[in-house]
Write a protein that holds these residues in place. Structure first.
Motif, mmCIF file in Angstrom:
data_model
loop_
_atom_site.group_PDB
_atom_site.id
_atom_site.type_symbol
_atom_site.label_atom_id
_atom_site.label_comp_id
_atom_site.label_asym_id
_atom_site.label_seq_id
_atom_site.Cartn_x
_atom_site.Cartn_y
_atom_site.Cartn_z
ATOM 1 N N PHE A 1 0.695 -1.133 -0.042
ATOM 2 C CA PHE A 1 0.045 -0.151 -0.119
ATOM 3 C C PHE A 1 0.806 1.190 0.112
ATOM 4 N N ASP A 2 2.287 1.034 -0.054
ATOM 5 C CA ASP A 2 2.989 2.237 -0.053
ATOM 6 C C ASP A 2 3.560 2.930 -1.248
ATOM 7 N N PHE A 3 3.960 3.985 -1.059
ATOM 8 C CA PHE A 3 4.501 4.819 -2.500
ATOM 9 C C PHE A 3 5.908 4.215 -2.808
ATOM 10 N N ASP A 4 6.419 4.437 -3.893
ATOM 11 C CA ASP A 4 7.670 3.816 -4.237
ATOM 12 C C ASP A 4 8.722 5.031 -3.970
ATOM 13 N N ALA A 5 10.083 4.439 -4.024
ATOM 14 C CA ALA A 5 11.163 5.332 -3.435
ATOM 15 C C ALA A 5 11.121 6.603 -4.350
ATOM 16 N N ASP A 6 10.705 6.807 -5.529
ATOM 17 C CA ASP A 6 10.837 8.092 -5.934
ATOM 18 C C ASP A 6 9.664 9.005 -5.613
ATOM 19 N N GLN A 7 8.535 8.254 -5.538
ATOM 20 C CA GLN A 7 7.597 9.240 -4.802
ATOM 21 C C GLN A 7 7.672 9.649 -3.171
ATOM 22 N N GLU B 1 10.505 10.134 -2.250
ATOM 23 C CA GLU B 1 11.633 11.171 -2.344
ATOM 24 C C GLU B 1 11.117 12.571 -2.645
ATOM 25 N N PHE B 2 9.841 12.320 -3.582
ATOM 26 C CA PHE B 2 9.298 13.746 -3.922
ATOM 27 C C PHE B 2 8.771 14.216 -2.860
ATOM 28 N N VAL B 3 7.865 13.593 -2.134
ATOM 29 C CA VAL B 3 7.314 14.131 -0.736
ATOM 30 C C VAL B 3 8.336 14.902 0.202
ATOM 31 N N ALA B 4 9.581 13.859 0.163
ATOM 32 C CA ALA B 4 10.494 14.783 1.201
ATOM 33 C C ALA B 4 10.805 16.096 0.809
ATOM 34 N N GLU B 5 11.141 16.196 -0.639
ATOM 35 C CA GLU B 5 11.370 17.335 -1.310
ATOM 36 C C GLU B 5 10.406 18.496 -1.036
ATOM 37 N N VAL B 6 9.081 18.012 -1.247
ATOM 38 C CA VAL B 6 7.983 19.118 -1.045
ATOM 39 C C VAL B 6 8.070 19.599 0.591
ATOM 40 N N ARG B 7 8.354 18.683 1.445
ATOM 41 C CA ARG B 7 8.293 18.994 2.713
ATOM 42 C C ARG B 7 9.597 19.909 2.861
ATOM 43 N N ARG C 1 9.073 26.338 -9.212
ATOM 44 C CA ARG C 1 9.676 25.125 -8.980
ATOM 45 C C ARG C 1 9.352 24.142 -9.656
ATOM 46 N N GLY C 2 8.446 24.310 -10.561
ATOM 47 C CA GLY C 2 8.135 23.315 -11.449
ATOM 48 C C GLY C 2 6.820 22.156 -10.966
ATOM 49 N N TYR C 3 6.324 22.593 -9.903
ATOM 50 C CA TYR C 3 5.136 21.853 -9.209
ATOM 51 C C TYR C 3 3.950 22.027 -10.060
ATOM 52 N N LEU C 4 3.822 23.042 -10.929
ATOM 53 C CA LEU C 4 2.286 23.063 -11.685
ATOM 54 C C LEU C 4 2.433 22.599 -12.968
ATOM 55 N N GLY C 5 1.480 21.764 -13.333
ATOM 56 C CA GLY C 5 1.336 21.055 -14.382
ATOM 57 C C GLY C 5 2.364 19.743 -14.606
ATOM 58 N N TYR D 1 1.944 12.375 -8.813
ATOM 59 C CA TYR D 1 2.718 13.411 -8.026
ATOM 60 C C TYR D 1 1.950 14.682 -7.630
ATOM 61 N N GLU D 2 1.079 15.028 -8.655
ATOM 62 C CA GLU D 2 0.073 16.129 -8.263
ATOM 63 C C GLU D 2 -0.847 15.887 -7.129
ATOM 64 N N TYR D 3 -1.026 14.249 -6.740
ATOM 65 C CA TYR D 3 -2.124 14.209 -5.660
ATOM 66 C C TYR D 3 -1.090 14.099 -4.309
ATOM 67 N N LEU D 4 0.162 13.713 -4.483
ATOM 68 C CA LEU D 4 1.120 13.720 -3.459
ATOM 69 C C LEU D 4 1.534 15.212 -2.991
ATOM 70 N N LEU D 5 1.455 16.121 -3.974
ATOM 71 C CA LEU D 5 1.770 17.432 -3.660
ATOM 72 C C LEU D 5 0.808 17.949 -3.026
#
Ligand SMILES: Cc1cc2nc3c(=O)[nH]c(=O)nc-3n(C[C@H](O)[C@H](O)[C@H](O)COP(=O)(O)OP(=O)(O)OC[C@H]3O[C@@H](n4cnc5c(N)ncnc54)[C@H](O)[C@@H]3O)c2cc1C
Length: 396
Positions: A3-9, A11-17, A59-63, A79-83
């Motif tokens: 049920f978890d997100f993968d490593a890249d996802q 990492e993206f969450v950590a970047e957003v935080r 920062r490239g978070y739109l679109g 990725y939009e959902y995680l953001l």
């Protein structure tokens, strides 16, 4: 089953935080990140919040999920959902209707002119939209809408009224559903237009709601719209509206505010006292909190099913209906429990200096009713579940 997100996802969450930690140092951070705000916390409705969205753009978070040829990154919608999960966790504005339904519909169905005019502005967070669907007699039965768009040389003359348009008081453009064929079956005579909100003939009256969400009644009198601002094909509007709702499903139902509320409530009940003892020591309070904890976990699982179905290319109409029905009523149950546990003090308004938790729970009690109505009422979600999951007829 994973049920978890993968490593890249992750990492993206950590970047957003990390980015959000930077924003915490901004002078107007309290306006941008406001988890206490129970209404409209998802909207870019103040200058600081608009500036924040521009930073998201830089920062490239739109679109992110848009195709590269339109300035996007072609990344999966997850990725939009995680953001949005991380943004809503801290009460920051979400990436919005521009990137979601408006941008995606223009990409799929819009003319080159609409693409050139709107897509770059959306990517730079330079434009805000309001969605004009509901009318006085067309809410749950949206296809019954009556706003008239009548043919004229070079364009359309629009007359009628919209109800409950969120954002109309600060948006730049109106994404407007109107009837363009008066004889066709009701789903087949609707078109979508883009109309500047400051056009003469558009009158906006605010509607104050019990949850302090400001929505609007909008009157449209003799407003002329050029042909170029008809979105896609004439009379195909119903299809576009339904497709747009599908895009929203990926990003709309964030789970993190439920989790944050549960933890905030636990912490509050640890410190709140009744008869000289912490409220949380009372067995019935502990029982209810434990049950709510299980329900929050269930809500997360329902929401993951929406995400999973979407990521597999399926339209998750049943999953989304279950998730919306369950999670919006869970928000209400949390507020209800908070007020029961806090006693009469819990009823103090947020403007009262003595209100526990700065009045968040009293506000929450009022505001959470709204989400059981907006974007399809609880009864409509139940109808979807009855018809599509249980295969029951609508009436007996
Ligand atoms: C916070 C908020 C923001 C909103 N933002 C927007 C926006 O930006 N743009 C926009 O266009 N609209 C917006 N809306 C409007 C929203 O989509 C409608 O309020 C909603 O679809 C319900 O429509 P209605 O209010 O006309 O109620 P109605 O459809 O008249 O329903 C009245 C009651 O009857 C019940 N009911 C209706 N039909 C059935 C049925 N078939 N079976 C069982 N029960 C039924 C409903 O559940 C409800 O309890 C917003 C609403 C809210 C609360």
């Amino acid at each position: 089953m994973d049920f978890d997100f993968d490593a890249d996802q992750l990492e993206f969450v950590a970047e957003v935080r990390a980015f959000l930690d930077e924003v915490r140092q901004w002078p107007d951070a309290a306006d941008i990140m406001c988890p206490e705000r129970e209404s409209d916390s998802i909207l870019a409705d103040t200058p600081a919040r608009k500036a924040f969205n521009k930073e998201l753009a830089k920062r490239g978070y739109l679109g992110m999920s848009w195709p590269q040829e339109y300035g996007g990154q072609g990344r999966p919608g997850i990725y939009e959902y995680l953001l949005n999960e991380e943004l809503s966790r801290v009460g920051a504005p979400l990436i919005g209707k521009g990137v979601g339904c408006v941008g995606q519909t223009i990409i799929r169905h819009g003319s080159d002119k609409l693409k050139q005019e709107f897509l770059p502005k959306i990517l730079r967070a330079e434009v805000e939209f309001a969605l004009g669907y509901s009318e006085p007699h067309a809410g749950s039965d949206l296809a019954a809408l009556k706003l008239r768009a009548e043919r004229e040389a070079g364009g359309w003359r629009i007359n009628g009224q919209k109800m409950f348009t969120t954002s109309a008081h600060f948006a730049d453009w109106y994404w407007l559903a109107a009837r363009t064929d008066f004889d066709a079956p009701k789903h087949k005579g609707i078109s979508v237009f883009l109309v500047p909100m400051d056009q003469p003939g558009i009158t906006i009256h605010p509607i104050e709601t019990m949850g302090e969400h400001v929505t609007n009644q909008v009157f449209i009198d003799d407003v002329f719209v050029e042909d170029a601002y008809l979105v896609g094909e004439l009379n195909r509007g119903w299809t576009y509206i339904c497709e747009a709702l599908d895009y929203e499903r990926f990003t709309f139902y964030t789970f993190s505010p439920l989790e944050e509320k549960l933890f905030a409530l636990r912490d509050l009940l640890r410190t709140a006292q009744r008869d000289g003892a912490p409220v949380i020591a009372e067995p019935h309070v502990r029982r209810r909190l434990a049950k709510l904890t299980a329900e929050v976990e269930m809500s997360k699982m329902l929401q993951r099913r929406v995400i999973y179905a979407s990521s597999q290319g399926r339209v998750p109409s049943i999953e989304a209906a279950m998730c919306k029905l369950y999670s919006t009523s869970l928000h209400q149950r949390l507020a209800d429990f908070a007020l029961d546990s806090l006693g009469t003090e819990g009823l103090l308004h947020k403007d009262d200096a003595e209100a526990p938790a700065a009045g968040k729970w009293e506000w929450s009690y009022r505001a959470t009713a709204l989400d059981t109505i907006g974007a399809g009422t609880s009864e409509i979600q139940k109808n979807i579940i009855a018809r599509r999951a249980l295969e029951l007829p609508l009436t007996y």
